[in-house]
Design a protein around this motif. Sequence first.
Motif, PDB file in Angstrom:
ATOM      1  N   LEU A   1      -1.901  -5.740  -0.009  1.00 54.36           N
ATOM      2  CA  LEU A   1      -1.634  -4.368   0.409  1.00 54.36           C
ATOM      3  C   LEU A   1      -0.841  -4.265   1.710  1.00 54.36           C
ATOM      4  O   LEU A   1      -0.040  -3.338   1.879  1.00 54.36           O
ATOM      5  CB  LEU A   1      -2.948  -3.590   0.546  1.00 54.36           C
ATOM      6  CG  LEU A   1      -3.703  -3.354  -0.765  1.00 54.36           C
ATOM      7  CD1 LEU A   1      -5.016  -2.628  -0.496  1.00 54.36           C
ATOM      8  CD2 LEU A   1      -2.848  -2.555  -1.747  1.00 54.36           C
TER       9      LEU A   1
ATOM     10  N   ARG B   1       0.830  -1.208   0.000  1.00 48.98           N
ATOM     11  CA  ARG B   1       0.000   0.000   0.000  1.00 48.98           C
ATOM     12  C   ARG B   1       0.868   1.264   0.000  1.00 48.98           C
ATOM     13  O   ARG B   1       0.601   2.223  -0.729  1.00 48.98           O
ATOM     14  CB  ARG B   1      -0.929   0.001   1.215  1.00 48.98           C
ATOM     15  CG  ARG B   1      -1.830   1.243   1.292  1.00 48.98           C
ATOM     16  CD  ARG B   1      -2.654   1.253   2.566  1.00 48.98           C
ATOM     17  NE  ARG B   1      -3.640   0.186   2.564  1.00 48.98           N
ATOM     18  CZ  ARG B   1      -4.828   0.272   1.973  1.00 48.98           C
ATOM     19  NH1 ARG B   1      -5.167   1.373   1.330  1.00 48.98           N
ATOM     20  NH2 ARG B   1      -5.670  -0.739   2.050  1.00 48.98           N
TER      21      ARG B   1
ATOM     22  N   ASP C   1      -8.259   2.648  -5.542  1.00 50.34           N
ATOM     23  CA  ASP C   1      -8.968   1.372  -5.419  1.00 50.34           C
ATOM     24  C   ASP C   1      -9.177   0.717  -6.774  1.00 50.34           C
ATOM     25  O   ASP C   1      -9.101  -0.518  -6.897  1.00 50.34           O
ATOM     26  CB  ASP C   1     -10.311   1.572  -4.720  1.00 50.34           C
ATOM     27  CG  ASP C   1     -10.146   1.965  -3.254  1.00 50.34           C
ATOM     28  OD1 ASP C   1      -9.090   1.637  -2.662  1.00 50.34           O
ATOM     29  OD2 ASP C   1     -11.066   2.598  -2.704  1.00 50.34           O
TER      30      ASP C   1
ATOM     31  N   VAL D   1      -5.923  -0.936  -7.820  1.00 43.61           N
ATOM     32  CA  VAL D   1      -5.717  -2.167  -7.051  1.00 43.61           C
ATOM     33  C   VAL D   1      -6.569  -3.295  -7.607  1.00 43.61           C
ATOM     34  O   VAL D   1      -6.113  -4.445  -7.740  1.00 43.61           O
ATOM     35  CB  VAL D   1      -6.032  -1.918  -5.564  1.00 43.61           C
ATOM     36  CG1 VAL D   1      -6.105  -3.231  -4.792  1.00 43.61           C
ATOM     37  CG2 VAL D   1      -4.986  -1.005  -4.945  1.00 43.61           C
TER      38      VAL D   1
END
Length: 367
Positions: free
Chosen positions: A130, A98, A118, A121
């Motif tokens: 993450l 992350r 988001d 990801v």
Amino acid sequence: MLASRIIDIDIHARRGGFALDVGFQADGGLTALFGRSGAGKSTVIAAVAGLVRPERGRIAIGGTTLFDAATGLFVPPHRRRIGLVFQDAQLLPHLSVRQNLAYGRWFAPRDARRLDFDAAVEVLGIGALLARRPASLSGGERQRVAIGRALLSAPRILLMDEPLAALDVPRKREILPLIERLRDEFAIPILYVSHAMEEVARLASQVVLIEAGRVQAVGAPETVLGPLAGSPSDTRFNTVSLITARVRSHDTRYGLTLLDHPAGEICVPGRDLPPGALTRVLVHGADVTLALERPRDVSVRTVLAGTIRATTLDDGPVARVDLALPGGETLATFVTRKSVDELGLGAGGAVFAMIKAASIEEGAGRG
């Protein structure tokens, strides 16, 4: 040079005894710099990134000039908005996934942050990673994170320097579809370095062939990577043909994909592409067998109908037979000179080309 081109490069640089003199333009998509190791591909990438300052020339990306020797302009690397993905993912080892992703986003101007964290990801499939550190990731996972970090920096261009070279085959098969999605869905121009023909055939919108620091050819993959000129004896093991076909269906039981081509059905291993998508198939000339009649009861799944365009002979035992396929493409094949005589393989003759699915490169990607 045309300022309207997305990628506009014309540079001369010297590193030790190596001289680089390269110029090309591209309109977007994925432009592959292809050639042998040491040809100068990575030096071009370094110059675009601002890690190497050329002695002469100009570099412009998306209409923004990053380097111009004539005016003395040299935009420093941190202001170029360049996304970099190297062979080694080069993640920060003390940060979590992350935090590595957030580090990339920190460099993006607020008004240029088009990609949501988001969403990135989810596209990359790294949600479960993450909280982990880079040392605990596989090679493919590290490259996914490196790509995400580059994307979240809101780059003008994505530079990928041999991003798959350190990965094994299963990990490459993970990353290749992801690079295709970057090319097709994100509309970020990509400059991609590789000496692997299969990668370039699958991914490239345009190929720049570089040898000894100079551009030898620029064009579509089927033009630049297509059949080589030369004697059959010299070229039979490195001559390939690129054939564009459309996905018909997937045979999930056997892990095969069926493609439609005007010359016949093509069967390839793998390929997770949707039905109707265009795809390229890379065929090595030495892996093709010719027949005068359509074969029956054989293990070969791909049989293409064609007409002999030309037969090339030399003093060696091998002859090259170029086939004209319906739709306008050429398939280069190699047989013995004895087969040419016994089968009468002359220009204008109708033949069937048999290609084993197991020998077809999984270098198919959307055209």
